[in-house]
Motif scaffolding. Structure first.
Motif, PDB file in Angstrom:
ATOM      1  N   VAL A 211       0.877  -1.170   0.000  1.00 18.75           N
ATOM      2  CA  VAL A 211       0.000   0.000   0.000  1.00 18.75           C
ATOM      3  C   VAL A 211       0.913   1.217   0.000  1.00 18.75           C
ATOM      4  O   VAL A 211       1.852   1.283   0.807  1.00 18.75           O
ATOM      5  CB  VAL A 211      -0.924   0.027   1.233  1.00 18.75           C
ATOM      6  N   GLY A 212       0.662   2.151  -0.908  1.00 19.01           N
ATOM      7  CA  GLY A 212       1.547   3.299  -0.972  1.00 19.01           C
ATOM      8  C   GLY A 212       0.962   4.472  -1.722  1.00 19.01           C
ATOM      9  O   GLY A 212      -0.207   4.473  -2.123  1.00 19.01           O
ATOM     10  N   TYR A 213       1.801   5.464  -1.911  1.00 17.34           N
ATOM     11  CA  TYR A 213       1.425   6.696  -2.601  1.00 17.34           C
ATOM     12  C   TYR A 213       2.420   6.944  -3.723  1.00 17.34           C
ATOM     13  O   TYR A 213       3.629   6.775  -3.537  1.00 17.34           O
ATOM     14  CB  TYR A 213       1.436   7.878  -1.630  1.00 17.34           C
ATOM     15  N   GLU A 214       1.927   7.322  -4.892  1.00 15.37           N
ATOM     16  CA  GLU A 214       2.760   7.706  -6.016  1.00 15.37           C
ATOM     17  C   GLU A 214       2.620   9.202  -6.243  1.00 15.37           C
ATOM     18  O   GLU A 214       1.512   9.709  -6.415  1.00 15.37           O
ATOM     19  CB  GLU A 214       2.354   6.962  -7.292  1.00 15.37           C
ATOM     20  N   LEU A 215       3.744   9.891  -6.228  1.00 17.95           N
ATOM     21  CA  LEU A 215       3.788  11.333  -6.437  1.00 17.95           C
ATOM     22  C   LEU A 215       4.387  11.602  -7.807  1.00 17.95           C
ATOM     23  O   LEU A 215       5.558  11.280  -8.053  1.00 17.95           O
ATOM     24  CB  LEU A 215       4.644  11.999  -5.353  1.00 17.95           C
ATOM     25  N   GLY A 216       3.590  12.162  -8.703  1.00 22.01           N
ATOM     26  CA  GLY A 216       4.083  12.495 -10.037  1.00 22.01           C
ATOM     27  C   GLY A 216       5.041  13.672  -9.981  1.00 22.01           C
ATOM     28  O   GLY A 216       4.748  14.689  -9.349  1.00 22.01           O
ATOM     29  N   LEU A 217       6.187  13.544 -10.629  1.00 16.56           N
ATOM     30  CA  LEU A 217       7.182  14.614 -10.641  1.00 16.56           C
ATOM     31  C   LEU A 217       7.248  15.350 -11.974  1.00 16.56           C
ATOM     32  O   LEU A 217       7.786  16.443 -12.039  1.00 16.56           O
ATOM     33  CB  LEU A 217       8.569  14.042 -10.300  1.00 16.56           C
ATOM     34  N   THR A 218       6.698  14.747 -13.030  1.00 14.92           N
ATOM     35  CA  THR A 218       6.697  15.392 -14.342  1.00 14.92           C
ATOM     36  C   THR A 218       5.257  15.520 -14.848  1.00 14.92           C
ATOM     37  O   THR A 218       4.369  14.782 -14.439  1.00 14.92           O
ATOM     38  CB  THR A 218       7.528  14.580 -15.361  1.00 14.92           C
ATOM     39  N   ASP A 219       5.051  16.461 -15.748  1.00 14.26           N
ATOM     40  CA  ASP A 219       3.726  16.712 -16.305  1.00 14.26           C
ATOM     41  C   ASP A 219       3.390  15.688 -17.392  1.00 14.26           C
ATOM     42  O   ASP A 219       4.260  15.252 -18.127  1.00 14.26           O
ATOM     43  CB  ASP A 219       3.658  18.117 -16.900  1.00 14.26           C
ATOM     44  N   VAL A 220       2.097  15.329 -17.491  1.00 12.20           N
ATOM     45  CA  VAL A 220       1.652  14.384 -18.521  1.00 12.20           C
ATOM     46  C   VAL A 220       1.066  15.085 -19.746  1.00 12.20           C
ATOM     47  O   VAL A 220       0.950  14.471 -20.802  1.00 12.20           O
ATOM     48  CB  VAL A 220       0.642  13.345 -17.968  1.00 12.20           C
ATOM     49  N   PHE A 221       0.700  16.362 -19.608  1.00 15.17           N
ATOM     50  CA  PHE A 221       0.232  17.147 -20.747  1.00 15.17           C
ATOM     51  C   PHE A 221       1.289  18.179 -21.103  1.00 15.17           C
ATOM     52  O   PHE A 221       2.030  18.643 -20.239  1.00 15.17           O
ATOM     53  CB  PHE A 221      -1.098  17.850 -20.433  1.00 15.17           C
ATOM     54  N   LYS A 222       1.351  18.530 -22.371  1.00 11.93           N
ATOM     55  CA  LYS A 222       2.384  19.446 -22.841  1.00 11.93           C
ATOM     56  C   LYS A 222       2.172  20.875 -22.356  1.00 11.93           C
ATOM     57  O   LYS A 222       3.118  21.630 -22.229  1.00 11.93           O
ATOM     58  CB  LYS A 222       2.456  19.403 -24.364  1.00 11.93           C
ATOM     59  N   ASP A 223       0.943  21.283 -22.088  1.00  9.87           N
ATOM     60  CA  ASP A 223       0.657  22.649 -21.674  1.00  9.87           C
ATOM     61  C   ASP A 223       0.254  22.707 -20.209  1.00  9.87           C
ATOM     62  O   ASP A 223      -0.798  22.213 -19.821  1.00  9.87           O
ATOM     63  CB  ASP A 223      -0.482  23.237 -22.523  1.00  9.87           C
ATOM     64  N   GLY A 224       1.081  23.304 -19.374  1.00 11.14           N
ATOM     65  CA  GLY A 224       0.723  23.546 -17.982  1.00 11.14           C
ATOM     66  C   GLY A 224       0.977  22.388 -17.039  1.00 11.14           C
ATOM     67  O   GLY A 224       1.365  21.290 -17.439  1.00 11.14           O
ATOM     68  N   LYS A 225       0.714  22.676 -15.774  1.00  6.37           N
ATOM     69  CA  LYS A 225       0.916  21.696 -14.715  1.00  6.37           C
ATOM     70  C   LYS A 225      -0.099  20.567 -14.847  1.00  6.37           C
ATOM     71  O   LYS A 225      -1.293  20.811 -14.973  1.00  6.37           O
ATOM     72  CB  LYS A 225       0.754  22.382 -13.356  1.00  6.37           C
ATOM     73  N   SER A 226       0.385  19.319 -14.818  1.00  5.18           N
ATOM     74  CA  SER A 226      -0.505  18.162 -14.971  1.00  5.18           C
ATOM     75  C   SER A 226       0.196  16.905 -14.454  1.00  5.18           C
ATOM     76  O   SER A 226       0.687  16.101 -15.225  1.00  5.18           O
ATOM     77  CB  SER A 226      -0.908  17.981 -16.439  1.00  5.18           C
ATOM     78  N   LYS A 227       0.244  16.774 -13.166  1.00 10.52           N
ATOM     79  CA  LYS A 227       0.951  15.651 -12.543  1.00 10.52           C
ATOM     80  C   LYS A 227      -0.031  14.598 -12.036  1.00 10.52           C
ATOM     81  O   LYS A 227      -1.036  14.926 -11.429  1.00 10.52           O
ATOM     82  CB  LYS A 227       1.828  16.150 -11.408  1.00 10.52           C
ATOM     83  N   LEU A 228       0.306  13.316 -12.284  1.00  8.67           N
ATOM     84  CA  LEU A 228      -0.517  12.205 -11.806  1.00  8.67           C
ATOM     85  C   LEU A 228      -0.062  11.783 -10.408  1.00  8.67           C
ATOM     86  O   LEU A 228       1.132  11.608 -10.173  1.00  8.67           O
ATOM     87  CB  LEU A 228      -0.392  11.009 -12.755  1.00  8.67           C
ATOM     88  N   ASN A 229      -1.009  11.645  -9.510  1.00 11.25           N
ATOM     89  CA  ASN A 229      -0.752  11.188  -8.150  1.00 11.25           C
ATOM     90  C   ASN A 229      -1.762  10.113  -7.819  1.00 11.25           C
ATOM     91  O   ASN A 229      -2.812  10.020  -8.447  1.00 11.25           O
ATOM     92  CB  ASN A 229      -0.890  12.340  -7.150  1.00 11.25           C
TER      93      ASN A 229
END
Length: 174
Positions: free
Chosen positions: A146-164
């Motif tokens: 059981v854990g947490y994933e913290l996105g460090l890079t953006d997934v969309f080219k425009d603007g902030k978009s991190k998956l967590n």
């Protein structure tokens, strides 16, 4: 691109060093996650994703530390967006409880995602990276992470978009 190449090289070398140790175990697992997407000015609604399966190899470093390298197909995203990723991760685990057939530990390490199913999204990046942290409990050949994933890079080219997201994985080792 240089950072991505270095990350993949580190994950590859870690996985290769694990395979050199004959005392390791392969684990197949199935899991789910509560995934969210952090955007500029807020976050999209979280959603439970159930298509997550993979395999990893765990090798002991010493009596209390393990090294795990794995690959999986995972779904992430947010409500009404279900992209699929091939995820490669590498974790170090500190087993603070180790008695007979029971192990309990804290894990952490990097992961890299390669998007293989965009789910009709436009202007996405093909690769994202992040950091995992969590706990792992094992009884004989069965395990739960059981854990947490913290996105460090953006997934969309425009603007902030991190998956967590918060994840769980049930595994069987052989």
């Amino acid at each position: 691109m240089k950072k991505i190449s270095l990350m993949f090289m580190g994950l590859l070398l870690g996985g290769m060093s694990s395979l050199c140790n004959a005392q390791g175990k392969f684990t197949v697992w199935y899991g789910g996650n509560i995934s969210s997407l952090c955007l500029d000015g807020g976050s999209a609604d979280s959603e439970f994703k159930v298509l997550n399966l993979g395999a990893d190899y765990t090798s002991p470093i010493n009596d209390v530390f393990d090294w795990t390298a794995g690959a999986a197909y995972v779904t992430k995203g947010c409500k009404e967006w279900d992209p699929g990723f091939v995820q490669i991760d590498a974790n170090a685990t500190w087993n603070f409880l180790k008695k007979d057939d029971i192990k309990l530990g804290i894990l952490t390490g990097p992961y890299a995602d390669i998007m293989v199913a965009k789910d009709e999204a436009e202007e996405t990046k093909g690769i994202s990276m992040g950091w995992q942290a969590g706990v792992k409990a094992a009884y004989k050949d069965f395990s739960l992470k059981v854990g947490y994933e913290l996105g460090l890079t953006d997934v969309f080219k425009d603007g902030k978009s991190k998956l967590n997201g918060v994840y769980f994985r049930l595994g069987y080792s052989f």
